[in-house]
Motif scaffolding. Structure first.
Motif, PDB file in Angstrom:
ATOM      1  N   ARG A 255       2.301 104.962  36.879  1.00 23.78           N
ATOM      2  CA  ARG A 255       1.758 105.202  35.845  1.00 23.78           C
ATOM      3  C   ARG A 255       1.811 105.036  35.075  1.00 23.78           C
ATOM      4  O   ARG A 255       1.765 104.038  33.680  1.00 23.78           O
ATOM      5  CB  ARG A 255       1.527 106.756  35.579  1.00 23.78           C
ATOM      6  N   HIS A 256       3.053 105.134  33.894  1.00 26.00           N
ATOM      7  CA  HIS A 256       4.226 104.792  33.067  1.00 26.00           C
ATOM      8  C   HIS A 256       4.097 103.410  32.674  1.00 26.00           C
ATOM      9  O   HIS A 256       3.265 102.584  31.078  1.00 26.00           O
ATOM     10  CB  HIS A 256       5.525 105.844  32.685  1.00 26.00           C
ATOM     11  N   ALA A 257       5.061 102.462  33.561  1.00 26.50           N
ATOM     12  CA  ALA A 257       4.424 101.453  33.522  1.00 26.50           C
ATOM     13  C   ALA A 257       3.323 100.364  33.387  1.00 26.50           C
ATOM     14  O   ALA A 257       3.079  99.801  32.966  1.00 26.50           O
ATOM     15  CB  ALA A 257       5.513 100.860  34.789  1.00 26.50           C
TER      16      ALA A 257
ATOM     17  N   ASP B 197       0.767 102.248  32.141  1.00 32.19           N
ATOM     18  CA  ASP B 197       0.316 102.303  30.520  1.00 32.19           C
ATOM     19  C   ASP B 197       0.956 100.994  29.941  1.00 32.19           C
ATOM     20  O   ASP B 197      -0.092 101.618  28.191  1.00 32.19           O
ATOM     21  CB  ASP B 197       0.354 103.852  30.073  1.00 32.19           C
ATOM     22  N   LEU B 198       1.881 100.863  30.368  1.00 31.73           N
ATOM     23  CA  LEU B 198       2.577 100.275  28.721  1.00 31.73           C
ATOM     24  C   LEU B 198       1.847  98.465  29.258  1.00 31.73           C
ATOM     25  O   LEU B 198       2.567  97.757  28.764  1.00 31.73           O
ATOM     26  CB  LEU B 198       4.378 100.331  29.577  1.00 31.73           C
TER      27      LEU B 198
ATOM     28  N   LEU C 185      10.803 104.835  31.694  1.00 32.36           N
ATOM     29  CA  LEU C 185       9.736 104.710  32.131  1.00 32.36           C
ATOM     30  C   LEU C 185       9.739 106.186  32.853  1.00 32.36           C
ATOM     31  O   LEU C 185       8.429 106.913  33.978  1.00 32.36           O
ATOM     32  CB  LEU C 185       9.379 103.571  33.332  1.00 32.36           C
ATOM     33  N   GLY C 186      11.213 106.385  33.481  1.00 35.92           N
ATOM     34  CA  GLY C 186      10.709 107.496  34.905  1.00 35.92           C
ATOM     35  C   GLY C 186       9.834 108.975  33.540  1.00 35.92           C
ATOM     36  O   GLY C 186      10.250 109.606  34.527  1.00 35.92           O
TER      37      GLY C 186
ATOM     38  N   LEU D 108       1.493  99.620  22.477  1.00 32.76           N
ATOM     39  CA  LEU D 108       2.613  99.384  23.884  1.00 32.76           C
ATOM     40  C   LEU D 108       3.468  98.402  22.940  1.00 32.76           C
ATOM     41  O   LEU D 108       4.957  98.802  23.244  1.00 32.76           O
ATOM     42  CB  LEU D 108       1.320  98.223  24.536  1.00 32.76           C
TER      43      LEU D 108
ATOM     44  N   LEU E  38      10.412  96.404  39.009  1.00 31.76           N
ATOM     45  CA  LEU E  38      10.944  98.059  38.021  1.00 31.76           C
ATOM     46  C   LEU E  38      11.041  99.117  38.887  1.00 31.76           C
ATOM     47  O   LEU E  38      12.567  99.808  39.324  1.00 31.76           O
ATOM     48  CB  LEU E  38      10.053  97.959  36.850  1.00 31.76           C
TER      49      LEU E  38
ATOM     50  N   SER F  78       4.475 108.718  39.184  1.00 31.15           N
ATOM     51  CA  SER F  78       4.311 108.984  37.705  1.00 31.15           C
ATOM     52  C   SER F  78       5.319 107.554  36.683  1.00 31.15           C
ATOM     53  O   SER F  78       5.238 107.424  35.592  1.00 31.15           O
ATOM     54  CB  SER F  78       5.249 110.390  37.045  1.00 31.15           C
ATOM     55  N   PHE F  79       6.741 107.368  37.512  1.00 26.22           N
ATOM     56  CA  PHE F  79       6.775 106.016  37.509  1.00 26.22           C
ATOM     57  C   PHE F  79       6.158 104.626  36.987  1.00 26.22           C
ATOM     58  O   PHE F  79       5.658 103.936  36.120  1.00 26.22           O
ATOM     59  CB  PHE F  79       7.902 105.978  38.039  1.00 26.22           C
TER      60      PHE F  79
ATOM     61  N   PHE G 210       2.481  97.058  31.970  1.00 24.52           N
ATOM     62  CA  PHE G 210       3.075  95.689  32.577  1.00 24.52           C
ATOM     63  C   PHE G 210       1.762  95.806  34.443  1.00 24.52           C
ATOM     64  O   PHE G 210       1.767  96.981  35.151  1.00 24.52           O
ATOM     65  CB  PHE G 210       4.027  96.480  33.401  1.00 24.52           C
TER      66      PHE G 210
ATOM     67  N   ILE H 146      14.652 102.067  31.939  1.00 24.25           N
ATOM     68  CA  ILE H 146      14.587 102.176  34.166  1.00 24.25           C
ATOM     69  C   ILE H 146      14.310 103.699  33.245  1.00 24.25           C
ATOM     70  O   ILE H 146      12.950 104.515  33.918  1.00 24.25           O
ATOM     71  CB  ILE H 146      15.091 102.379  34.682  1.00 24.25           C
TER      72      ILE H 146
ATOM     73  N   LEU I 164      14.486  97.933  40.732  1.00 23.34           N
ATOM     74  CA  LEU I 164      15.643  98.120  40.321  1.00 23.34           C
ATOM     75  C   LEU I 164      16.362  99.471  39.860  1.00 23.34           C
ATOM     76  O   LEU I 164      17.494 100.426  39.938  1.00 23.34           O
ATOM     77  CB  LEU I 164      15.418  97.392  38.705  1.00 23.34           C
ATOM     78  N   ALA I 165      14.952  99.893  39.847  1.00 19.93           N
ATOM     79  CA  ALA I 165      15.464 101.584  40.231  1.00 19.93           C
ATOM     80  C   ALA I 165      15.631 102.205  40.811  1.00 19.93           C
ATOM     81  O   ALA I 165      16.175 103.650  40.735  1.00 19.93           O
ATOM     82  CB  ALA I 165      14.165 102.681  39.064  1.00 19.93           C
TER      83      ALA I 165
ATOM     84  N   LEU J  30      -6.597  98.834  29.267  1.00 20.21           N
ATOM     85  CA  LEU J  30      -6.115  98.023  29.072  1.00 20.21           C
ATOM     86  C   LEU J  30      -7.343  96.788  29.419  1.00 20.21           C
ATOM     87  O   LEU J  30      -6.601  95.258  29.202  1.00 20.21           O
ATOM     88  CB  LEU J  30      -4.828  97.219  29.250  1.00 20.21           C
TER      89      LEU J  30
ATOM     90  N   GLN K 222       7.619 111.866  41.268  1.00 17.88           N
ATOM     91  CA  GLN K 222       8.347 110.950  40.187  1.00 17.88           C
ATOM     92  C   GLN K 222       7.937 109.376  40.543  1.00 17.88           C
ATOM     93  O   GLN K 222       7.250 109.409  39.457  1.00 17.88           O
ATOM     94  CB  GLN K 222       9.783 111.188  40.496  1.00 17.88           C
TER      95      GLN K 222
ATOM     96  N   ASP L 195      17.894 101.273  42.063  1.00 19.38           N
ATOM     97  CA  ASP L 195      19.713 100.210  42.524  1.00 19.38           C
ATOM     98  C   ASP L 195      20.537 100.886  41.429  1.00 19.38           C
ATOM     99  O   ASP L 195      20.409 100.083  41.238  1.00 19.38           O
ATOM    100  CB  ASP L 195      19.254  99.604  43.078  1.00 19.38           C
ATOM    101  N   PRO L 196      20.721 102.095  40.837  1.00 18.63           N
ATOM    102  CA  PRO L 196      21.747 102.151  39.471  1.00 18.63           C
ATOM    103  C   PRO L 196      22.268 101.635  39.170  1.00 18.63           C
ATOM    104  O   PRO L 196      22.732 101.660  38.511  1.00 18.63           O
ATOM    105  CB  PRO L 196      21.596 104.142  40.235  1.00 18.63           C
TER     106      PRO L 196
ATOM    107  N   ILE M 145      22.105  99.844  35.716  1.00 12.72           N
ATOM    108  CA  ILE M 145      20.733 100.343  35.783  1.00 12.72           C
ATOM    109  C   ILE M 145      20.758 102.212  35.747  1.00 12.72           C
ATOM    110  O   ILE M 145      20.138 102.951  34.900  1.00 12.72           O
ATOM    111  CB  ILE M 145      19.955 100.162  37.167  1.00 12.72           C
ATOM    112  N   SER M 146      21.542 102.638  36.092  1.00  7.07           N
ATOM    113  CA  SER M 146      21.364 104.436  35.956  1.00  7.07           C
ATOM    114  C   SER M 146      21.596 104.526  34.434  1.00  7.07           C
ATOM    115  O   SER M 146      20.986 106.106  33.681  1.00  7.07           O
ATOM    116  CB  SER M 146      22.659 104.435  36.956  1.00  7.07           C
TER     117      SER M 146
END
Lengths: 146, 146
Positions: free
Chosen positions: B52-54, B56-57, A127-128, A102, B67, B49-50, B59, A124, B70-71, A143, B46, B73-74, A118-119
């Motif tokens: 899930r990934h976070a 996995d890390l 993670l996406g 990790l 997050l 998945s986001f 968070f 981000i 934030l995502a 975990l 999407q 609001d690009p 952000i874009s």
DNA sequence: CTTGAACCTCTAGCGACTAGAGAACCTATG
DNA sequence: CATAGGTTCTCTAGTCGCTAGAGGTTCAAG
């Protein structure tokens, strides 16, 4: 003979936690004053210190229970205690490995972030979509725990 | 448009977990069939998945919530996302350090055990009194979390 | 039309505590 | 001896991130 507060101070275990340990059977029911307050002796201090130390080392309460049972029976083989400790060591090592993966992933994520908007944010973005990963971190990694 | 089962298969997130995420507001309430079954579109895939990934890390869900905000609001600065990731990296590093200390302590305990009877068992002995510790592991260390 | 898989809601449980309410007790001082 | 305030009592509920189960409905295939 001391009250729960002194026992707490002596062992570093919080008062509600001591009561919780009694509730789940890790500590025997202590003597009581006439006013119904708990009174602990020296053995209680020892037992609670043992529990605390095992918890500090990350043993789950069930393992602590087993270890206490073994400690109460000095003639038995030490192999069982050894096995429990070894199991715990494996657990800890596995968790370290997962956390290392990790950390690597997080560091790579942060290293590549140009810190604009952000874009274009790498954090981000990564993670996406999983496509950016180096496969370092394991999906569905368990975990949890200590 | 797909059912919750397909979404689960597509993302690797279990069905009850998806419903749980909806319940705690991480996923919006999806459309429903006439028979009241959930129907998800591509955006849901999407978003999940986001998440899930976070996860996995490592968070925590609150960080994932941030997050996601934030995502969505690009145009905002990426600094906030960066800060969250950095915080998580610190968390992970701290946890690794604590676990390393635990591992050392466990290993030393096991190395010194002659594996006779309990009465001479190093494992039980070390747990029973803190005097044997090299101070490697931190008392009251917060071991919980992911 | 029937079977059976997948879905629905709701509640409770996991581990290891932690927090809070509301009441009783215990000790030190006036 | 009264009272103040610190400690203790029991009990319930909350934390985190799900997971399991009960008991019922819906959907697609044969």
């Amino acid at each position: 003979m001391q009250t729960i507060g002194k026992l707490s101070a002596a062992t570093g275990v919080k008062v509600p936690t001591i009561r919780y340990y009694e509730q789940v059977g890790l500590l025997p029911q202590p003597a009581r004053t006439q006013g119904n307050q708990r009174l602990y002796d020296r053995r209680a201090v020892q037992r609670l210190s043992f529990i605390r130390h095992a918890r500090d080392l990350g043993f789950p309460l069930d393992a602590v229970r087993e270890l206490l049972g073994l400690a109460d029976d000095p003639d038995r083989s030490c192999a069982a205690a050894d096995a429990i400790a070894r199991r715990q060591l494996h657990e800890v090592n596995a968790r370290i490995q997962r956390l290392n993966a990790l950390r690597d992933e997080l560091e790579r994520m942060l290293r590549h972030c140009a810190c604009g908007t952000i874009s274009e944010c790498r954090v981000i973005e990564v993670l996406g979509s999983h496509a950016h990963c180096q496969g370092g971190h394991i999906e569905g990694a368990d975990l949890a725990g200590d």
